[in-house]
Design an enzyme around this catalytic site. Sequence first.
Site, PDB file in Angstrom:
ATOM      1  N   ASP A 176       0.906  -1.151   0.000  1.00  0.00           N
ATOM      2  CA  ASP A 176       0.000   0.000   0.000  1.00  0.00           C
ATOM      3  C   ASP A 176       0.938   1.192   0.000  1.00  0.00           C
ATOM      4  O   ASP A 176       1.595   1.479   1.011  1.00  0.00           O
ATOM      5  CB  ASP A 176      -0.879   0.013   1.260  1.00  0.00           C
ATOM      6  CG  ASP A 176      -1.878   1.150   1.208  1.00  0.00           C
ATOM      7  OD1 ASP A 176      -1.473   2.291   0.889  1.00  0.00           O
ATOM      8  OD2 ASP A 176      -3.066   0.914   1.481  1.00  0.00           O
ATOM      9  N   HIS A 177       1.019   1.883  -1.139  1.00  0.00           N
ATOM     10  CA  HIS A 177       2.109   2.861  -1.258  1.00  0.00           C
ATOM     11  C   HIS A 177       1.986   4.002  -0.240  1.00  0.00           C
ATOM     12  O   HIS A 177       2.961   4.680   0.046  1.00  0.00           O
ATOM     13  CB  HIS A 177       2.253   3.368  -2.697  1.00  0.00           C
ATOM     14  CG  HIS A 177       1.243   4.379  -3.116  1.00  0.00           C
ATOM     15  ND1 HIS A 177      -0.028   4.045  -3.520  1.00  0.00           N
ATOM     16  CD2 HIS A 177       1.314   5.724  -3.217  1.00  0.00           C
ATOM     17  CE1 HIS A 177      -0.683   5.145  -3.836  1.00  0.00           C
ATOM     18  NE2 HIS A 177       0.102   6.182  -3.661  1.00  0.00           N
ATOM     19  N   HIS A 239      -5.771   2.772   1.406  1.00  0.00           N
ATOM     20  CA  HIS A 239      -5.033   3.938   1.901  1.00  0.00           C
ATOM     21  C   HIS A 239      -5.674   4.585   3.142  1.00  0.00           C
ATOM     22  O   HIS A 239      -5.004   4.868   4.128  1.00  0.00           O
ATOM     23  CB  HIS A 239      -4.908   4.997   0.807  1.00  0.00           C
ATOM     24  CG  HIS A 239      -4.420   4.465  -0.507  1.00  0.00           C
ATOM     25  ND1 HIS A 239      -3.446   3.504  -0.605  1.00  0.00           N
ATOM     26  CD2 HIS A 239      -4.776   4.754  -1.799  1.00  0.00           C
ATOM     27  CE1 HIS A 239      -3.213   3.238  -1.888  1.00  0.00           C
ATOM     28  NE2 HIS A 239      -4.013   3.970  -2.618  1.00  0.00           N
TER      29      HIS A 239
HETATM   30  C1  BG6 Z   1      -4.099   4.968  -6.136  1.00  0.00           C
HETATM   31  C2  BG6 Z   1      -5.495   5.120  -6.686  1.00  0.00           C
HETATM   32  O1  BG6 Z   1      -3.994   3.819  -5.341  1.00  0.00           O
HETATM   33  O2  BG6 Z   1      -3.776   6.104  -5.337  1.00  0.00           O
HETATM   34  C3  BG6 Z   1      -5.640   6.400  -7.477  1.00  0.00           C
HETATM   35  O3  BG6 Z   1      -5.806   4.013  -7.521  1.00  0.00           O
HETATM   36  C4  BG6 Z   1      -5.180   7.583  -6.661  1.00  0.00           C
HETATM   37  O4  BG6 Z   1      -6.981   6.597  -7.906  1.00  0.00           O
HETATM   38  C5  BG6 Z   1      -3.798   7.324  -6.056  1.00  0.00           C
HETATM   39  O5  BG6 Z   1      -5.134   8.708  -7.519  1.00  0.00           O
HETATM   40  C6  BG6 Z   1      -3.411   8.421  -5.100  1.00  0.00           C
HETATM   41  O6  BG6 Z   1      -2.073   8.247  -4.729  1.00  0.00           O
HETATM   42  P1  BG6 Z   1      -1.160   9.499  -4.324  1.00  0.00           P
HETATM   43  O7  BG6 Z   1       0.123   8.902  -3.873  1.00  0.00           O
HETATM   44  O8  BG6 Z   1      -1.038  10.349  -5.558  1.00  0.00           O
HETATM   45  O9  BG6 Z   1      -1.906  10.209  -3.254  1.00  0.00           O
END
Ligand code: BG6
Length: 481
Positions: A176-177, A239
């Site tokens: 989960d990044h 997230h």
């Molecule tokens: C992804 C989603 O996991 O996270 C996207 O699929 C979203 O829809 C993105 O835009 C948001 O990531 P970050 O790091 O740009 O906040």
Amino acid sequence: MSNTIVIFGASGDLTSRKLIPALYQLHAKGRLPENTRIVGVSRSPFEHDEWRASLRETTSKFAGKSFSSAKWDTFAPSVFYQSGDIKDAASFQSLSDFLTEIEGGKTTGRVYYLSTMPQLYATAVEQLGAAGLASEENGTRRVIIEKPFGTDLKTAKELNASIHNVFDEEQIYRIDHYLGKETVQNIFALRFANSIFEPLWNRNYVDHIQITVAEEVVIGRRAGYYDTSGILRDMFQNHILQLMMITAMEPPARYDGTMVRDEKVKVLHAMRKMTGGDFASQTIRGQYRGYLEEEGVPPGSQTATYAALKLYCDNWRWRGVPFYLRSGKGMSCRTTQIVIQFKNVPHMMFGDKSRVPMGNRLVMQVQPAEGIQLHFETKVPDAGMKTRTSHLDFNFQDSIGGDALPDAYQRLLLDAVQGDASLFARGDEVELAWGIIDPILEAWNSPAAPPLLQYETGLWGPTEASEWMYNQKREWFDVCP
Ligand code: BG6
């Protein structure tokens, strides 16, 4: 021990945008363990040099001003390409032979990164097992799995079961990044490396918590994925619940993968189940105006692009404190923030007594203005005893000078190579998270669903969401950084 990172889905966007730039940066900073090889696998035919040349171009673009040709030249020889089809057992045999060849038959740790279409995760793992590639006879074997991990509880359980047929839980790294973001990890530091906040971090002093992940962007060309996913699957199951768990968890005895995740999981166990009328009174769903005109969106789609939820965590620390979680596409600005709203003073003796000072709050800015602000009431100078809200500001960027904060994938890839799973989701965690989201999805698909509210892009979602808060004598912290 040397390492090989094998990326399935090598010709995909994630590989060129995030994975290779992150590995390159780690190499450039001297963090990647010596003798780390990277092997890209996908169906397109490429020679090693062809792939390296195309990655050089994309990496120089995505790594920005920190890109150095000289450093790339020392990185590129460790990058290889092997064409193969995930559905084809022979491809895995050839991959196995190729890996043995480049590793010179030596004991080598391997990380398999599944960056393919999610429908292929189970097959890829099965093929790795069948080709003997999961056996740890010749070094550790780990697998990283991208989101989405299933599309509901049932499919997540099936996926867990099929991966567990081949890998033990300790070998599985569900990514989960958001957990790789510096400011998300800083929540651990703020809470558990300080003594001044923790005594206040509970139902006695906190009125409510808000977690907002707002995005200015709309869905663009992603209708194929997004329309079947929607905001709850795309942002909440992973997230946002992760941010909530870290905000709400008890301090673990040690910062390690098992203890941290045990505490996070306890938060999910404590979440109150919504029933009956709760879905209408505690959830809001919206769709931005213009969504139905986006390319690829089916006519009359009811997919939500905005959601706000009011959840409760029924444990000793949080009983009675609402957690307001919201996210949307097409919002006013891009901001991810966690607001700890403290209770009002019991008796306001200064200034305008009718004014309700919601001044005591701690705002953790996850992105893009990474930092922390503490809001409190101060006296307005030369104005009797009138008060107003002021704040102290800590900015992450200032504290590291001109350097950009490292991208989340750097930390996560390095942790996986080094065998630290603290910042990855465990199997039970993912299933419990689906257990919270599934009933809401079901309610939203039923005749008792709350209305799908339309909202204009460029604002803070449906106006009804602001009224909803106002009716609870609270307000969203609608502030763009
Ligand atoms: C992804 C989603 O996991 O996270 C996207 O699929 C979203 O829809 C993105 O835009 C948001 O990531 P970050 O790091 O740009 O906040």
